[in-house]
Write an enzyme that holds these catalytic residues in place. Structure first.
Site, PDB file in Angstrom:
ATOM      1  N   ARG A 146       0.855  -1.188   0.000  1.00  0.00           N
ATOM      2  CA  ARG A 146       0.000   0.000   0.000  1.00  0.00           C
ATOM      3  C   ARG A 146       0.888   1.233   0.000  1.00  0.00           C
ATOM      4  NH1 ARG A 146      -5.022   1.352   0.496  1.00  0.00           N
ATOM      5  NH2 ARG A 146      -5.605  -0.812   0.902  1.00  0.00           N
ATOM      6  N   ASP A 158      -4.360   4.408  44.800  1.00  0.00           N
ATOM      7  CA  ASP A 158      -3.130   3.786  44.313  1.00  0.00           C
ATOM      8  C   ASP A 158      -2.230   4.789  43.609  1.00  0.00           C
ATOM      9  OD1 ASP A 158      -1.470   1.384  43.567  1.00  0.00           O
ATOM     10  OD2 ASP A 158      -2.044   2.037  41.557  1.00  0.00           O
ATOM     11  N   CYS A 182       6.224  -1.630  13.903  1.00  0.00           N
ATOM     12  CA  CYS A 182       4.962  -1.372  14.585  1.00  0.00           C
ATOM     13  C   CYS A 182       4.617   0.095  14.420  1.00  0.00           C
ATOM     14  CB  CYS A 182       5.047  -1.732  16.069  1.00  0.00           C
ATOM     15  SG  CYS A 182       3.546  -1.327  17.007  1.00  0.00           S
ATOM     16  N   CYS A 216      -1.089  -9.244  13.481  1.00  0.00           N
ATOM     17  CA  CYS A 216      -0.503  -8.188  12.657  1.00  0.00           C
ATOM     18  C   CYS A 216       0.464  -8.766  11.629  1.00  0.00           C
ATOM     19  CB  CYS A 216       0.220  -7.168  13.552  1.00  0.00           C
ATOM     20  SG  CYS A 216       0.999  -5.829  12.617  1.00  0.00           S
ATOM     21  N   SER A 242      -9.543   8.948   2.685  1.00  0.00           N
ATOM     22  CA  SER A 242      -9.764   9.510   4.018  1.00  0.00           C
ATOM     23  C   SER A 242     -10.792  10.635   3.937  1.00  0.00           C
ATOM     24  CB  SER A 242      -8.444  10.037   4.588  1.00  0.00           C
ATOM     25  OG  SER A 242      -7.517   8.983   4.758  1.00  0.00           O
TER      26      SER A 242
END
Length: 636
Positions: A123, A606, A329, A315, A178
């Site tokens: 792509r 906490d 990533c 992935c 988009s």
């Protein structure tokens, strides 16, 4: 391992009439004067052979968890012809010098290398890839690579209608466009440029040329475009679109905030209210999308759930940035420069070892939404085109409306689309809300955090609670018997199988008395552990969903809504917490609301215990409930 001798045997059998490539597919030797039709037929036969006799997948592209990376995204440029507010400032971003960007030949060299090792989908991304002058030529040359089955492109659509016929002829097989709004005025406000109609023209051109489905990427951001979900889905009724709703993700410079995130489950709930017949489609292998379809509609819709339900386990993607860095990533900040090694004269084997080492270091999954937000990573425009929020969504004046939960201070969010025209006509300057706002008479900045709240909500919803007695109401009086005990006095779960389903709502609260030091650090968001309000809010939502696993005799309830709000009370140096839960079913949601409030309070403790142990948790109580045989309850 047994497949390797088979691949070598096939190569030997075919060697007399063809030459072989690393995949084991035959490559016909063409002679001068042969017509181009023969070449096309040969290419078709080779691709068919690859599908049927593919060699074992490359070890260089297989990570330590067995994930095979067959999908490569290549950024062609860092430049873009839009200036989206959520992606980059109006003046643009500092760009890499042209000499440091990959040349066309370097792009093709790397693509050739990855395809030989098993990548079958590429792509092209950006910036905006369609502003690169030689994009058509790049697609045409990629189309000649043996074994490459799909060439896709992600674009903002401005130049698509003009270039798509050439791109299709060159071999482009998939398109993602988009588009974050269907309101032309809002589009211009978001991207600081005109062009909405050009994007729509590009979408219709893709449909006209036979692309199906045409994928439309929509990043959903609270307060900006979540009110347009139904409008986007309505497009799929008559058009072969795949509208893909993308959860808003954190990148360097986009000031990601949990309150801007609209989760997949929340979006799905909204759509199911309009189309209850919405059905889930089977997931494709290594797909990032959860895909749904409305029966009778031509198109479909999908959700990219990177934040709420990551898909790291399947992935298969790698990325090459425009300056030649390999990212294994999207959310990782680790990169290795393939450009530098390529220009230093590295051989194919050396490049593969570098790629293999990077892939081998890929982690099992990304760090999670809050850790990602703190990590240093490239702005999205410098990785690839995906629409991200630069600042908080525009602040829209609240409109008072009756609150169905009867929670003081919580109001309906106003539709951005419905008010945008008025704001422009009046020449209003839209400004972004900030987390710290001057609210109290003392002038201290009052922070609040809510899982579903507009920025103008009344801050008094969690004021000091009166000790007045509760006032139950309804057709049945409270029972004088314990319901979770059988006739012999043993603990037992209540049988709700015969109870009717009704709408159930419950609201609970808690207070954490911090003391002045911890209160100041929370208010100023200076705790070393991070933002206590945001973390506690998320913990409360998670706890509500896990109540039946924490409280042994609670039934599992399919919650349709969870709302956790935290407010600072400077008069008591306290954090006030209010949690509401809603579901339709045979049993109430009081325990879910109480668990959410209690766990949110524990989380605040906490986060602050390193500063002070003199913290008091208290006032955990049910404020109200509706639904059920025993009627409603309202604490007065």
């Amino acid at each position: 391992m047994a497949a390797r001798p088979v691949s070598r045997m096939l190569q030997r059998v075919l060697r007399s009439s063809v030459r072989s490539c690393s995949s084991g597919a035959p490559v016909t030797q063409h002679h001068h004067g042969e017509p181009s039709r023969t070449a096309a037929e040969g290419l078709s036969r080779r691709r068919q052979f690859l599908r049927e006799h593919g060699a074992p997948f490359s070890a260089f592209l297989t990570d330590s968890f067995g994930r095979q990376h067959s999908y490569l995204r290549i950024s062609l440029t860092e430049k873009c012809n839009l200036r989206c507010q959520y992606c980059m400032p109006e003046e643009g971003v500092p760009l890499t010098p042209k000499a440091d960007l990959l040349t066309t030949e370097e792009i093709l060299t790397l693509a050739r290398l990855f395809v030989k090792e098993g990548v079958d989908k590429i792509r092209l991304t950006g910036g905006e890839p369609l502003i690169r002058p030689d994009v058509v030529d790049i697609v045409a040359q990629l189309h000649q690579l043996e074994g490459l089955r799909t060439i896709g492109i992600t674009t903002n659509g401005i130049n698509l209608a003009r270039l798509l016929p050439q791109l299709q002829k060159a071999g482009l097989s998939a398109i993602n466009i988009s588009l974050d709004t269907l309101v032309p005025a809002k589009f211009e406000f978001i991207v600081r440029r005109k062009g909405f109609h050009k994007v729509m023209e590009g979408i219709y051109k893709a449909i006209e040329l036979g692309y199906s489905p045409v994928k439309v990427n929509c990043v959903v951001m609270r307060g900006l475009n979540e009110d347009e979900l139904l409008d986007f889905v309505a497009l799929t009724e008559g058009l072969p679109l795949d509208v893909r709703f993308i959860e808003y993700m954190p990148f360097d410079g986009n000031r990601w905030n949990f309150k801007k995130l609209v989760s997949y489950k929340e979006m799905l709930d909204t759509l199911r209210q309009r189309w209850p017949e919405l059905e889930k489609l089977p997931e494709e292998e290594s797909s990032t999308a959860k895909t749904f379809k409305i029966p009778g509609f031509r198109g479909q819709l999908s959700f990219i759930t990177s934040m709420s339900e990551h898909f790291c386990g399947t992935c298969n993607r790698l990325r090459i940035t425009a300056d030649g860095n390999l990212k294994v990533c999207l959310f990782g900040n680790s990169e290795v420069s393939l450009r530098d090694h390529l220009r230093a004269g590295a051989s194919e084997e050396e490049l593969l070892r570098i790629v293999g080492a990077a892939v081998g270091r890929k982690k099992r999954q990304h760090a999670g939404m809050f850790s990602i937000a703190q990590m240093k990573n490239r702005p999205m425009i410098l990785i690839e085109l995906l629409l991200m929020l630069q600042d908080s969504p525009p602040a829209i004046p609240s409109i008072s409306s009756q609150d169905p939960f009867q929670i003081q201070g919580i109001r309906h969010r106003v539709s951005f689309s419905n008010q945008m025209g008025t704001l422009w006509k009046g020449g209003w300057l839209l400004r972004t809300p900030v987390l710290a706002q001057w609210r109290l008479g003392s002038g201290c900045p009052q922070r609040h955090c809510s899982s579903h709240l507009d920025s103008n909500a009344n801050p008094k919803c969690l004021s000091s609670v009166s000790q007045a007695p509760a006032t139950p109401s309804g057709p049945l009086p409270p029972s004088d018997q314990l319901t979770h005990v059988d006739t012999e006095g043993r603990a037992a779960m209540v049988d709700v199988g015969r109870k009717p389903d009704t709408e159930r709502v419950a609201v609970a609260s808690a207070v954490v008395l911090l003391g002045p030091v911890a209160f100041r650090l929370v208010r100023e968001n200076q705790l070393k552990k991070g933002d206590a309000l945001v973390v506690a809010q998320l913990a409360g939502v998670q706890a509500a969903k896990l109540t039946s696993q924490l409280i042994p005799l609670c039934h599992h309830v399919a919650l349709s809504h969870v709302h956790v709000r935290l407010e600072l009370d400077s008069t008591r140096h306290a954090v006030g917490i209010q949690a509401s839960c809603r579901a339709r079913g045979p049993t109430g949601v009081e325990m879910e609301a109480l668990t959410a409030a209690a766990v949110a309070a524990l989380t605040v403790y906490d986060m602050c215990k390193g500063v002070s142990r003199d913290i008091v948790l208290g006032e955990i109580k049910l404020l109200s409930k509706t639904g059920g045989q025993r009627g409603d309850f309202q604490r007065t």
